[in-house]
Scaffold this motif. Structure first.
Motif, PDB file in Angstrom:
ATOM      1  N   VAL A  99       0.832  -1.205   0.000  1.00 21.87           N
ATOM      2  CA  VAL A  99       0.000   0.000   0.000  1.00 21.87           C
ATOM      3  C   VAL A  99       0.865   1.252   0.000  1.00 21.87           C
ATOM      4  CG1 VAL A  99      -1.595   1.348   1.418  1.00 21.87           C
ATOM      5  CG2 VAL A  99      -2.041  -1.051   1.013  1.00 21.87           C
ATOM      6  N   SER A 155       0.173   2.261  -4.009  1.00 21.56           N
ATOM      7  CA  SER A 155      -1.125   2.917  -4.134  1.00 21.56           C
ATOM      8  C   SER A 155      -1.044   4.355  -3.644  1.00 21.56           C
ATOM      9  CB  SER A 155      -2.199   2.160  -3.353  1.00 21.56           C
ATOM     10  OG  SER A 155      -2.041   2.384  -1.976  1.00 21.56           O
ATOM     11  N   LEU A 196      -3.295   5.533  -1.664  1.00 22.34           N
ATOM     12  CA  LEU A 196      -4.115   5.573  -0.454  1.00 22.34           C
ATOM     13  C   LEU A 196      -3.274   5.956   0.756  1.00 22.34           C
ATOM     14  CD1 LEU A 196      -6.226   2.314  -0.875  1.00 22.34           C
ATOM     15  CD2 LEU A 196      -6.986   4.655  -1.223  1.00 22.34           C
ATOM     16  N   ASP A 222      -1.592   5.470   4.154  1.00 22.02           N
ATOM     17  CA  ASP A 222      -1.170   4.192   4.719  1.00 22.02           C
ATOM     18  C   ASP A 222      -1.227   4.135   6.243  1.00 22.02           C
ATOM     19  OD1 ASP A 222       0.931   5.892   5.160  1.00 22.02           O
ATOM     20  OD2 ASP A 222       2.480   4.492   4.504  1.00 22.02           O
ATOM     21  N   LYS A 273      -9.268   9.135   1.553  1.00 20.89           N
ATOM     22  CA  LYS A 273      -8.915   9.606   0.209  1.00 20.89           C
ATOM     23  C   LYS A 273     -10.083  10.364  -0.424  1.00 20.89           C
ATOM     24  CE  LYS A 273      -6.116   9.544  -3.350  1.00 20.89           C
ATOM     25  NZ  LYS A 273      -4.824  10.176  -3.365  1.00 20.89           N
TER      26      LYS A 273
END
Length: 132
Positions: free
Chosen positions: A52, A56, A58, A60, A125
């Motif tokens: 992650v 990504s 996103l 974490d 997000k």
């Protein structure tokens, strides 16, 4: 932070190996089941965190919480087993259930917290996009 999680996982593995040695089941299959089951869940949680944080967009932080919780719970459980000593009549004792039940419970808990971390990260997000 991930480096420290790997160090704690290695320490958990050493505690589990000591517990395996203490119980006296000296087979390769017994070693794999007892010791790899002890660290499989924290490894999974740490790998999810690494994936992650690197792959990504996103946040974490929820995954860090999930990974730390998984590693610490595993470390505490296997420190307890290693320091508790040899189970009496360990071949038929219910004390041996920690080899099977504890990794399953830890895996279920880690999967649940990872799912909650995913939902929380997506909500963070999405709310971040609305505020911008």
């Amino acid at each position: 932070m991930i480096k420290y999680l790997w160090i704690l996982i290695a320490f958990t593995f050493l505690l589990s190996a000591y517990n395996w040695y203490e119980e006296g089941y000296f087979s390769f299959l017994g070693f794999c089941v007892a010791n790899l089951g002890a660290v499989a869940t924290p490894i999974l949680a740490t790998l999810i965190l690494q994936g992650v944080s690197k792959l990504s967009g996103l946040p974490d932080l929820p995954f860090k919480f999930s990974a730390v919780l998984s590693v610490v719970l595993s470390l505490v459980a296997y420190a307890y087993y290693a320091l508790n000593g040899r189970a009496e009549n360990s071949g038929t004792s219910a004390a041996q259930m920690h080899v099977i039940v504890v990794p399953i419970v830890l895996l279920s808990f880690t999967l649940l917290t990872s799912l909650m971390a995913l939902v929380t990260s997506v909500v963070f997000k999405l709310s971040e996009g609305k505020n911008a």
